[in-house]
Design an enzyme around this catalytic site. Structure first.
Site, short mmCIF file in Angstrom:
data_model
loop_
_atom_site.label_atom_id
_atom_site.label_comp_id
_atom_site.label_asym_id
_atom_site.label_seq_id
_atom_site.Cartn_x
_atom_site.Cartn_y
_atom_site.Cartn_z
N LYS A 1 0.83 -1.22 0.00
CA LYS A 1 0.00 0.00 0.00
C LYS A 1 0.86 1.26 0.00
O LYS A 1 0.59 2.22 -0.73
CB LYS A 1 -0.93 0.00 1.22
CG LYS A 1 -1.80 1.26 1.33
CD LYS A 1 -2.68 1.45 0.11
CE LYS A 1 -3.38 2.80 0.11
NZ LYS A 1 -4.39 2.92 1.14
N CYS B 1 -3.72 9.85 1.83
CA CYS B 1 -2.84 8.77 1.39
C CYS B 1 -1.56 9.27 0.71
O CYS B 1 -0.47 9.11 1.24
CB CYS B 1 -3.59 7.83 0.45
SG CYS B 1 -4.82 6.81 1.29
#
Length: 415
Positions: free
Chosen positions: A213, A267
């Site tokens: 991720k 993010c």
């Protein structure tokens, strides 16, 4: 394997609430947990506190059927999904405060055979730390970091991979990376997600899932930095960067991304620092990309100030505050940084248009010289227009209304 009849989702924000609603729509009893009492009350009324297409009706239906309810404390469940923020400190070090608080909140209600999943994007090693934190609180239970497949509690990491504005579809259809502390953890987590996920479940270890991720978002950050650096160079030498990138992308092996005013969101603007924290001496490219993207708002501010000064303008308008189009998410938004910095340096009035919010974010509400208004008022009152977010309202604007306006277009929709 035991059937999942109850799920507890901790954190009812942009990821947690859609996740809870989707599982509830599959007939699973879902308990949502959030520390914000207003959020809890709003959800229990069948309403939502964020902007996300389709989420309002899904939550309303789930609440009305009794499959979704919210509270400030966890309830005993078959599985616990942690979807809380993972910000970074001023030193760019990861801040695991919210994850640790969520873990400690479920410790008293944990029972043998239950599953704990971390969805929050996290530094490598965080999932293993969850085992350690739980072990400190529950010495009567065993955890997979110590005893592997024979543990009383299963613990995994399955990072969210969704795009705000399209979250419901992507939770269901995107492939899902699942990494357990043990093989049993991985398989049990896969069993849970197959209740809602139609994409492929890709199985790995917890540490690898964490790394995947972070790598995905660092990859995007580096590529955006290249586009942003090109845009700064293009400004300097008087070239239309949007046209240049469009034509460059006709090369069969070139796909340059679109530049913008910087990088925002929880993010991409945050996760690369988690990789840097793991290996600060081995990440010069990632660190350079972060600097390029963090510096882009300063470049935009200079352009706005120069345009206003050159034309003796006393009022400028900033269109958009969110970090991307058609949402109300202000986390790490470069538009916020630009607006705040501009107001501090500009000796005049700054008008702000944000169609997805009825009030200024707290960081701007405290600053004098900022006025929240609608698009019509902004176009009427000023000549200098800084387009910071490509919201639908701005994309669909009749371009004849921009005649004789001085435009700083950071998104390329009017260029």
């Amino acid at each position: 394997m035991t059937e999942f009849k109850k799920i507890c989702v901790l954190g009812l924000g942009y990821v947690g609430l859609p996740t809870a609603a989707i599982f509830a729509s599959r007939g699973v009893k879902v308990f949502g947990v959030d520390t914000d009492i207003t959020t809890v009350e709003t959800i229990n009324m069948g309403k939502i506190h964020i902007v996300e297409p389709g989420l309002d009706s899904l939550v309303n239906e789930a609440v009305n059927t009794g499959n979704l309810s919210a509270n400030s404390q966890p309830e005993p469940s078959d599985a616990y999904i942690i979807a809380v923020p993972t910000p970074f400190k001023k030193t760019n070090k990861p801040d695991l405060t919210y994850i640790k608080a969520a873990v400690r909140s479920i410790a008293p209600v944990l029972q043998k055979g239950e599953l704990v999943i971390l969805e929050s994007t996290s530094p490598i090693g965080t999932t293993e730390k969850i085992c350690q934190w739980l072990a400190q609180e529950r010495k009567d239970l065993s955890f997979p970091d110590r005893v592997g497949n024979n543990a009383d509690i299963q613990v995994s990491h399955s990072p969210e991979r969704v795009l705000p504005g399209n979250v419901l579809e992507e939770i269901v259809n995107n492939d899902r990376v699942i990494g357990g502390i043990s093989q049993n953890c991985t398989m049990r987590t896969r069993q849970l997600y197959k209740l809602a996920v139609e994409g492929e479940c890709l199985l790995t270890t917890a540490a690898t899932a964490e790394f995947i991720k972070l790598s995905e978002n660092a990859y995007r950050d580096v590529n955006i930095a290249f586009a942003n650096e090109l845009s700064v160079v293009a400004d300097k030498i008087g070239i239309n960067v949007w046209q240049a990138i469009e034509l460059a992308n006709h090369h069969p092996r070139v796909n340059i991304l679109q530049p913008g005013p910087g990088v925002g969101g929880h993010c991409i603007a945050v996760d690369p620092w988690f990789i840097v924290d793991s290996a600060p001496n081995n990440t010069p490219l990632i660190q350079s990309a972060r600097k390029v993207n963090d510096d882009k708002p300063k470049h935009v501010v200079e352009k706005i100030l120069a345009t206003a000064e050159k034309n003796s303008v006393r009022t400028v308008a900033c269109l958009g505050l969110a970090y991307k189009a058609d949402i109300d998410d202000f986390r790490e938004s470069p538009a916020l940084t630009i607006t705040a910095t501009l107001t501090e340096r500009f000796d005049g009035e700054v008008l702000v248009v944000e169609p997805n919010s009825k009030k200024l974010p707290d960081t701007l509400a405290k600053i004098k010289g900022i006025t929240l208004c609608d698009l019509d008022e902004a176009l009427e009152k000023t000549q200098v227009i800084a387009l910071l977010v490509d919201h639908r309202e701005f994309r669909e604007l009749d371009r004849t209304r921009l005649k004789n306006k001085l435009i700083i277009d950071t998104r390329g929709i009017w260029s």
